[in-house]
Design an enzyme around this catalytic site. Structure first.
Site, PDB file in Angstrom:
ATOM      1  N   ASP A   1      35.358  56.534 -11.602  1.00  0.00           N
ATOM      2  CA  ASP A   1      35.736  55.221 -12.112  1.00  0.00           C
ATOM      3  C   ASP A   1      34.788  54.198 -11.490  1.00  0.00           C
ATOM      4  OD1 ASP A   1      36.883  53.108 -13.391  1.00  0.00           O
ATOM      5  OD2 ASP A   1      38.926  53.455 -12.679  1.00  0.00           O
TER       6      ASP A   1
HETATM    7  C1  BGC Z   1      38.684  50.856 -15.116  1.00  0.00           C
HETATM    8  C2  BGC Z   1      38.373  51.974 -16.089  1.00  0.00           C
HETATM    9  C3  BGC Z   1      37.248  51.579 -16.996  1.00  0.00           C
HETATM   10  C4  BGC Z   1      36.041  51.213 -16.159  1.00  0.00           C
HETATM   11  C5  BGC Z   1      34.830  50.815 -16.970  1.00  0.00           C
HETATM   12  C6  BGC Z   1      37.441  50.353 -14.416  1.00  0.00           C
HETATM   13  O1  BGC Z   1      37.715  49.159 -13.744  1.00  0.00           O
HETATM   14  O2  BGC Z   1      39.624  51.290 -14.173  1.00  0.00           O
HETATM   15  O3  BGC Z   1      39.514  52.305 -16.823  1.00  0.00           O
HETATM   16  O4  BGC Z   1      36.959  52.600 -17.889  1.00  0.00           O
HETATM   17  O5  BGC Z   1      36.389  50.126 -15.308  1.00  0.00           O
HETATM   18  O6  BGC Z   1      34.990  49.586 -17.549  1.00  0.00           O
END
Ligand code: BGC
Length: 776
Positions: free
Chosen positions: A275
């Site tokens: 993530d």
């Molecule tokens: C979120 C994810 C997301 C990623 C990319 C993160 O802050 O937890 O769900 O896919 O950002 O935007």
């Protein structure tokens, strides 16, 4: 002999590249040859994303931040010498999130906002979710992206988790089946998915540091199970490792999670993507099997290279990740040289979004057949939300859509006549409110929005509207999103909302008119204290950009409601045993980026003890506290009635097959959902009174029509996890297949027997003894 020698010489000359010779090329040469030819630096480049605009600034890995698709979440690094393209990953999960506008271009790049995950789960319809996924995947492909970052699959552990709307359910089987269907649908378009957030990312408060302290049994039966189903039945290209820790280590650094369970036990063959932004120990991540570090920072490349040079990271670990990255790249549209049209069929996708949204709306109450409303009738529509609807939640899951059909517009489109005095009043009130909120709303981020607060109306005004109208609609909305869990106050109607509801009911009932409540919500709210006031209640969830039309389709009877709750509606949020270990009302810094946040040592922020263990949702309520339920898991009414007949159960090898005939005995066409729970015999482990083991939904049946539904489950599905021997154990004895309309409404019981079985798995993700001791 001379000829043989010559041949050997030629073969040798071809197979040993001369200095400066061409490098092996992806797609032409075997992957192992490419890996063998790469320097450690090149390998490291492949495992670290090309950064994100505004994140690593000028120091991005490749010397530039790749802006292949503006507004996407990140790109992987290209290595041109090997024929390796950059690939694009964009959010999810309710539609593709990219920038709708581009500098110097007049055309737009809007995407379809599909219904939120919770609504999709409420359809109990894998085929519908697959159709939705295919439409979404087509936009991913045609807008030049390779992977969409979804579906979100965390369990609704507590009703106030800010991101529950993105996730499916409190039940792992329902979550897993929905996730698998979404993955199949999206990937049918030749693009990838990222099943996220693996695992146990069940709160937003201090999400970057939170240590989820969970028993092995709860992990195996609840928090990992849905992911396992989605991975085996959907075969996603990527899995996103979460920010949090589980029982100590960060998930992204945990080889037991990312390799032992995910790959060795479940047979996962794709890549694991971290993530975004929550940077961890790079060496530990690669060793754990976290193949791709996103969005990527130059220093991570250096850390991999340095790790290998110093011997702290074995090059074979790096090679395993590089091999998987190359396998991933081979599948991508960019590598295949697909030329995106940049013009997906948004019109058709909007129709899919509307159709799926209607299938997931849940009718909670319908006294004296209030719904469907008489076509063309005069409606007085109350609630600011009816005129300013919520398509989906905020944060990464926000979608830049071209338009939103609000409820008032949907009702007009369906041929209802809206009381103009009421509509005018709201128009003026909201225009005024919008001006007051304009400064805040100008700063909004990823779909966040300050809505005009609800207003109360005088009894005199309402009495006049009741005289002019055939019925009243009162719509309430709730929104939430990434970064923040919902405040406890969000669970209840506000004083003004309650006052509005009470006064509308008083005025309309006095005039002999009906009141319908529409809930445009992303998560559970309190209903027990007011549910008897209105005549009907429809949970329309957050139905995407066509929400207003879809809600009107159900209110008008064009479609009979067939959604079922994918979670329990308790009388109060505090009835959930997880409430004592949930960060109620924490309003920390957005995202809590700092690793040294002082809250790190505080219970439910730095660490959360999942003391409730497996007793999540209906597993707890049906077993111990059915009286604390306002609407049970699996509940939902229809405009028509169904008879259930010819129920039978048989065993075929390792599989149980249950059949049941459902017959539409009412006056409307409709669809029926059959939920199959199993009650286990008393054994060594305490078990819930029943657990969902299968479900099925009929096609639309006209009055008098019937369908024979088949539901299947495997004998292994009956197992509980015994931590003492690290095994899934099926107890020998008499079981009951319980066919129901909700977890608390069992209609047919079919006894069957099962033989005992023990399936050993790795003894991993052990909690330390701190699980119950609350000390860090
Ligand atoms: C979120 C994810 C997301 C990623 C990319 C993160 O802050 O937890 O769900 O896919 O950002 O935007």
């Amino acid at each position: 002999m001379k000829r043989v020698l010559l041949l050997i010489l030629v073969f040798w000359a071809l197979s040993v590249p001369a200095a400066g010779a061409e490098k092996p090329c992806l797609g032409r040469d075997p992957i192992r040859k490419i890996v063998a030819a790469m320097t450690v630096e090149e390998k490291a480049m492949l495992l670290v994303g090309a950064s994100m605009e505004g994140y690593a600034g000028d120091g991005a890995v490749t010397g530039r931040t790749l802006k292949l698709v503006p507004g996407s979440a990140g790109t992987t690094c290209p290595l041109e010498a090997y024929g390796i393209p950059a690939t694009v990953m964009a959010d999810g999960p309710a539609g593709l999130r990219i920038d709708p506008h581009r500098t110097d271009e007049t055309r737009t790049y809007f995407c379809t906002a599909f219904p939120i995950g919770t609504l999709l789960a409420s359809t109990w319809d894998e085929a519908a979710i697959e159709r939705c996924g295919a439409a979404m995947g087509n936009e991913v492909l045609e807008y030049g992206c390779d992977v969409i970052l979804g579906p979100g699959m965390n369990i609704h552990r507590h009703p106030l988790c800010g991101r529950n709307f993105e996730y499916y359910s409190e039940d792992p089987l329902l979550s897993g089946k929905c996730g698998a269907a979404m993955v199949r649908g999206i990937q049918s378009q030749g693009v990838g998915t990222s099943v996220k957030h693996f695992a146990a990312n069940n709160q937003e408060s201090l999400r970057l540091q939170n240590d989820a302290r969970i028993s092995q049994r709860a992990l195996r039966e609840i928090y990992l199970r849905g992911f396992g189903i989605a991975i085996r039945e959907g075969r996603p290209w990527t899995v996103m490792s979460s920010y949090n820790r589980i029982n100590g280590p960060y998930t992204q650094e945990n080889r037991e999670l990312l390799t032992t369970i995910l790959r060795d036990e479940w047979g996962y063959e794709g890549i694991v993507v971290s993530d975004w932004i929550g940077r961890r120990n790079t060496v530990a991540q690669i060793h754990a099997g976290n193949d791709l570090l996103m969005p990527g920072e130059p220093v991570q490349v250096e850390e991999i290279v340095e790790g290998v040079r110093s011997g702290r990271l074995s090059e074979s670990d790096v090679d395993v990740c590089v091999t998987r990255m190359l396998e991933y790249l081979l599948r991508t549209p960019r590598f295949r040289g697909y030329e995106p049209s940049e013009s997906p069929d948004l019109h058709t996708h909007a129709e899919v979004s509307r159709e799926v949204a209607t299938a997931g709306m849940v009718l909670l109450r319908n006294e004296a057949s209030t719904l469907p409303l008489t076509p063309g009738s005069q409606l007085a529509v109350f609630g600011v939300n009816a005129y300013d609807g919520i398509a989906g939640g905020t944060g990464a899951g926000h979608v830049n859509k071209a338009y939103m059909v609000d409820l008032d517009e949907g009702l007009r489109n369906a041929g209802f006549v809206l009381n103009s005095r009421t509509a005018d009043l709201y128009a003026k009130y909201m225009a005024f409110g919008d001006v007051l909120l304009s400064e805040q709303n100008a700063r909004r981020f990823l779909g966040e929005k300050w809505y005009v607060p609800e207003t109360a109306l005088t009894p005199e005004f309402l009495a006049l509207r009741a005289a002019e109208s055939d019925a009243a609609i009162v719509s309430f909305g709730r929104n939430s999103g990434e970064y923040n869990d919902r405040p406890t106050s969000d669970f209840y109607l506000t004083e003004t909302e309650r006052a509005l509801l009470e006064s509308v009911c008083a005025a309309f009932h006095a005039a002999g008119k009906r009141v319908v409540v529409v809930l445009n919500i992303g998560g559970v709210i309190e209903t027990a204290s007011w549910k008897e006031l209105p005549d009907a209640i429809l949970v329309s969830w957050q139905g995407g950009q066509e929400a207003g039309n879809a809600t009107a389709d159900v209110l008008s009877g064009k479609v009979s409601p067939s959604g079922r709750l994918p979670m329990t509606f308790p009388t109060d949020y505090s009835d959930h045993p997880s409430s004592v270990n949930f960060p109620l009302d924490y309003r920390g810094r957005r995202g809590d980026w700092a690793d040294d946040a002082p809250e790190r040592k505080v219970r439910n922020l730095g660490f959360t003890c999942y003391e409730e263990d497996i007793w999540i949702g209906y597993r707890y309520f049906s077993t111990y506290a059915p009286e604390r339920v306002s609407y049970p898991f699996g509940y939902g009414l229809s405009y028509t009635d169904f008879d259930w007949t010819e129920a039978s159960i048989g065993r075929f090898g390792r599989e149980y097959v249950v059949t049941l005939r459902v017959t539409n005995t009412g006056e409307f066409a409709g669809r029926e959902v059959v939920e199959l729970y199993v009650a286990a015999p008393k054994g060594d482990l305490v078990k819930p009174i029943r657990e969902l083991r299968a479900f099925a939904k009929s096609r639309e049946l006209r009055p008098g029509e019937s369908e024979l539904l088949t539901l299947r489950f495997a004998s292994d599905d009956l197992a509980s996890f015994d931590e003492r021997i690290s095994a899934f154990v099926v107890d020998e004895g008499g079981y009951m297949a319980e066919l129901g309309r909700s977890a608390d409404d069992i209609v047919v019981r079919l006894p069957f027997g099962a033989r005992s079985s023990v399936r050993k798995v790795h003894d991993v993700l052990k909690p330390r003894e701190f699980l119950q001791t609350f000390e860090y």
